[in-house]
Design an enzyme around this catalytic site. Structure first.
Site, PDB file in Angstrom:
ATOM      1  N   CYS A 118       0.816  -1.224   0.000  1.00 54.95           N
ATOM      2  CA  CYS A 118       0.000   0.000   0.000  1.00 54.95           C
ATOM      3  C   CYS A 118       0.847   1.271   0.000  1.00 54.95           C
ATOM      4  O   CYS A 118       0.338   2.364  -0.251  1.00 54.95           O
ATOM      5  CB  CYS A 118      -0.954  -0.001   1.192  1.00 54.95           C
ATOM      6  SG  CYS A 118      -2.139  -1.340   1.119  1.00 54.95           S
ATOM      7  N   HIS A 152      -3.282   7.330   2.168  1.00 56.39           N
ATOM      8  CA  HIS A 152      -3.723   5.975   1.865  1.00 56.39           C
ATOM      9  C   HIS A 152      -5.006   5.695   2.643  1.00 56.39           C
ATOM     10  O   HIS A 152      -5.090   5.967   3.839  1.00 56.39           O
ATOM     11  CB  HIS A 152      -2.632   4.974   2.254  1.00 56.39           C
ATOM     12  CG  HIS A 152      -3.081   3.560   2.144  1.00 56.39           C
ATOM     13  ND1 HIS A 152      -3.661   3.064   1.001  1.00 56.39           N
ATOM     14  CD2 HIS A 152      -3.067   2.529   3.030  1.00 56.39           C
ATOM     15  CE1 HIS A 152      -3.969   1.793   1.180  1.00 56.39           C
ATOM     16  NE2 HIS A 152      -3.627   1.448   2.410  1.00 56.39           N
ATOM     17  N   ASN A 176     -10.023  -0.121   0.533  1.00 53.55           N
ATOM     18  CA  ASN A 176      -8.565   0.018   0.443  1.00 53.55           C
ATOM     19  C   ASN A 176      -8.112  -0.581  -0.894  1.00 53.55           C
ATOM     20  O   ASN A 176      -8.154  -1.794  -1.082  1.00 53.55           O
ATOM     21  CB  ASN A 176      -7.946  -0.740   1.629  1.00 53.55           C
ATOM     22  CG  ASN A 176      -6.420  -0.730   1.613  1.00 53.55           C
ATOM     23  OD1 ASN A 176      -5.798  -0.406   0.611  1.00 53.55           O
ATOM     24  ND2 ASN A 176      -5.830  -1.116   2.731  1.00 53.55           N
TER      25      ASN A 176
HETATM   26  N1  COA Z   1     -17.818  -8.743  10.601  1.00 58.76           N
HETATM   27  C1  COA Z   1     -18.283  -8.915  11.848  1.00 58.76           C
HETATM   28  N2  COA Z   1     -17.511  -9.208  12.888  1.00 58.76           N
HETATM   29  C2  COA Z   1     -16.198  -9.321  12.661  1.00 58.76           C
HETATM   30  C3  COA Z   1     -15.628  -9.153  11.384  1.00 58.76           C
HETATM   31  C4  COA Z   1     -16.505  -8.862  10.324  1.00 58.76           C
HETATM   32  N3  COA Z   1     -16.064  -8.688   9.072  1.00 58.76           N
HETATM   33  N4  COA Z   1     -14.298  -9.320  11.473  1.00 58.76           N
HETATM   34  C5  COA Z   1     -14.037  -9.574  12.755  1.00 58.76           C
HETATM   35  N5  COA Z   1     -15.181  -9.588  13.480  1.00 58.76           N
HETATM   36  C6  COA Z   1     -15.354  -9.819  14.917  1.00 58.76           C
HETATM   37  C7  COA Z   1     -14.165 -10.539  15.520  1.00 58.76           C
HETATM   38  O1  COA Z   1     -14.287 -11.940  15.364  1.00 58.76           O
HETATM   39  C8  COA Z   1     -14.254 -10.117  16.956  1.00 58.76           C
HETATM   40  O2  COA Z   1     -15.246 -10.856  17.617  1.00 58.76           O
HETATM   41  P1  COA Z   1     -15.019 -11.405  19.104  1.00 58.76           P
HETATM   42  O3  COA Z   1     -14.837 -10.158  19.943  1.00 58.76           O
HETATM   43  O4  COA Z   1     -16.260 -12.150  19.368  1.00 58.76           O
HETATM   44  O5  COA Z   1     -13.779 -12.247  19.031  1.00 58.76           O
HETATM   45  C9  COA Z   1     -14.779  -8.684  16.893  1.00 58.76           C
HETATM   46  O6  COA Z   1     -15.402  -8.565  15.597  1.00 58.76           O
HETATM   47  C10 COA Z   1     -13.689  -7.648  17.012  1.00 58.76           C
HETATM   48  O7  COA Z   1     -12.624  -8.030  16.152  1.00 58.76           O
HETATM   49  P2  COA Z   1     -11.339  -7.149  16.005  1.00 58.76           P
HETATM   50  O8  COA Z   1     -10.392  -7.828  15.068  1.00 58.76           O
HETATM   51  O9  COA Z   1     -10.850  -6.756  17.365  1.00 58.76           O
HETATM   52  O10 COA Z   1     -11.974  -5.871  15.295  1.00 58.76           O
HETATM   53  P3  COA Z   1     -11.330  -4.462  15.070  1.00 58.76           P
HETATM   54  O11 COA Z   1     -12.080  -3.438  15.794  1.00 58.76           O
HETATM   55  O12 COA Z   1      -9.833  -4.513  15.254  1.00 58.76           O
HETATM   56  O13 COA Z   1     -11.623  -4.250  13.532  1.00 58.76           O
HETATM   57  C11 COA Z   1     -10.453  -4.317  11.447  1.00 58.76           C
HETATM   58  C12 COA Z   1     -11.106  -5.140  12.574  1.00 58.76           C
HETATM   59  C13 COA Z   1      -9.860  -5.285  10.457  1.00 58.76           C
HETATM   60  C14 COA Z   1     -11.531  -3.480  10.796  1.00 58.76           C
HETATM   61  C15 COA Z   1      -9.363  -3.396  12.062  1.00 58.76           C
HETATM   62  O14 COA Z   1      -8.547  -4.147  12.916  1.00 58.76           O
HETATM   63  C16 COA Z   1      -8.505  -2.725  11.034  1.00 58.76           C
HETATM   64  O15 COA Z   1      -8.989  -1.967  10.214  1.00 58.76           O
HETATM   65  N6  COA Z   1      -7.196  -2.949  11.106  1.00 58.76           N
HETATM   66  C17 COA Z   1      -6.268  -2.336  10.155  1.00 58.76           C
HETATM   67  C18 COA Z   1      -6.220  -3.153   8.924  1.00 58.76           C
HETATM   68  C19 COA Z   1      -5.595  -2.432   7.767  1.00 58.76           C
HETATM   69  O16 COA Z   1      -5.619  -1.225   7.684  1.00 58.76           O
HETATM   70  N7  COA Z   1      -5.030  -3.201   6.845  1.00 58.76           N
HETATM   71  C20 COA Z   1      -4.467  -2.705   5.647  1.00 58.76           C
HETATM   72  C21 COA Z   1      -3.209  -1.965   5.902  1.00 58.76           C
HETATM   73  S1  COA Z   1      -2.641  -1.209   4.444  1.00 58.76           S
END
Ligand code: COA
Length: 334
Positions: free
Chosen positions: A118, A261, A291
């Protein structure tokens, strides 16, 4: 012109696949909800390339550059170098850049791909600026293009990444300019391979980091530790803004646009809060495209230029982070 060369962006464009991947569609494919996705990421919909019918990264890249050349009012034969930021090359070789050069009818110019995930477009325009200022090149085409959805598992196993990513391409044409104040005035390129384990695409069992369990279903699909990447992004985004401002000897309010980004609207909000950046200086378009990896920054830039928001004389800071892990900045005088 040696030592006295400026660099101007003379054309920008984007090209997005027609196919849409809305939150509602994702609700049909996996256990998730529109409400959850919007709250955690700010994304409503994304574009998805039709890979099975040949809509690959080189196709998106070619169309983006074709449009950028029209807007720059120059012919493809005037390009003397073509650089493509991508991590989703159609096949290991030829590079996307070679295919684009062929499709556009460029002369036998240098053409190559650069992979910094990215951060790819950000790395690549910084390199292109230096190549022009060296006096060796006059007009360089720079593209960011990715079809990351081909590496997404659209089932409950892949839902963490599936909600984030979309396909797209953006292109810019850079040209040497007599005004040496134009172009990049500060930049940072960072990488930390120790963080690779948080965001990777394994091709075989050996590609799995020691702490990750091998699972055949994960092959060729994005593997992401969302929370680790989130923390990395929030921290590094703020650090790199601070160090770039310090290098340039300016304050955040002297920057007219932060072209960032688009990974998660909450990551962008954290940077806005930290530096007091008003909404109109940091465009968020993630709700429409998700993204788009290396496509993300040139797509934002094109949107700002098309809307007449970026004006000559303004300062624009490009900012990115991504797999690798990589991150960086590129501060430009327009
Ligand atoms: N839909 C519903 N629930 C989901 C889910 C989805 N698509 N993905 C994960 N969950 C659930 C998880 O299983 C977890 O459940 P639990 O508490 O029962 O275990 C809960 O939601 C929280 O998960 P978590 O991973 O802590 O969520 P988060 O708040 O960190 O959000 C992202 C997840 C991926 C949106 C976030 O971590 C993120 O954006 N990270 C950065 C990723 C990124 O930018 N990547 C590219 C870089 S260039």
């Amino acid at each position: 012109m040696g030592g006295q060369i400026g660099v101007e962006i003379i054309g920008t464009a984007m090209h997005l696949p027609e196919g849409k991947l809305t939150n509602q569609k994702l609700e049909e494919l996996m256990t998730t909800s529109d409400e959850w996705i919007v709250k955690r990421t700010g994304i409503n919909t994304r574009r998805q390339a039709d890979i099975a019918n040949g809509e690959t990264a080189s196709v998106l890249a070619t169309e983006a550059m074709r449009k950028a050349l029209v807007k720059a009012n120059i012919d493809a034969k005037e390009l003397d170098l073509l650089l493509v930021a991508t991590m989703t090359c159609d096949s290991p070789t030829p590079s996307v850049a070679c295919v684009v050069a062929r499709e556009l009818g460029c002369n036998d110019i240098g053409a190559m791909d650069i992979n910094a995930a990215c951060s790819g477009f950000l790395y690549t325009i910084s390199i292109a600026d230096a190549m022009i200022k060296s006096g060796s090149y006059k007009t360089i085409g720079v593209i960011g293009a990715d079809t990351i959805t081909r590496h997404i598992d659209y089932s409950d196993y892949g839902r963490g990444a599936a909600i984030l990513f979309g396909d797209g391409a953006g292109a810019v044409v850079l040209q040497a300019n007599e005004d040496p104040s134009k172009g990049m005035i500060a930049h940072k390129m960072h990488a930390d391979g120790n963080g690779a384990k948080h965001l990777f695409i394994p091709s075989c069992q050996l590609d799995f980091p020691p702490e990750a369990e091998f699972d055949e279903r994960k092959l060729d699909k994005v593997q992401m530790n969302g929370q680790a990447v989130f923390k990395f992004a929030v921290t590094k985004f703020q650090e790199v803004i601070a160090e770039t401002l310090e290098d340039a000897g300016i304050s955040a309010d002297e920057v007219d646009h932060f072209v960032c980004h688009q990974a998660n609207s909450r990551i962008l909000d954290s940077a806005r809060d930290r530096f007091g950046i008003p909404e109109e200086k940091l465009l968020v378009n993630i709700h429409k495209y998700g993204n788009t990896v290396a496509g993300s920054i040139p797509i934002v830039l094109d949107e700002l230029i098309e809307d007449g928001k970026i004006k000559p004389g303004q300062k624009v800071m490009f900012l990115a982070f991504g797999a690798g892990l990589t991150w960086g900045s590129s501060l430009w005088q327009f």
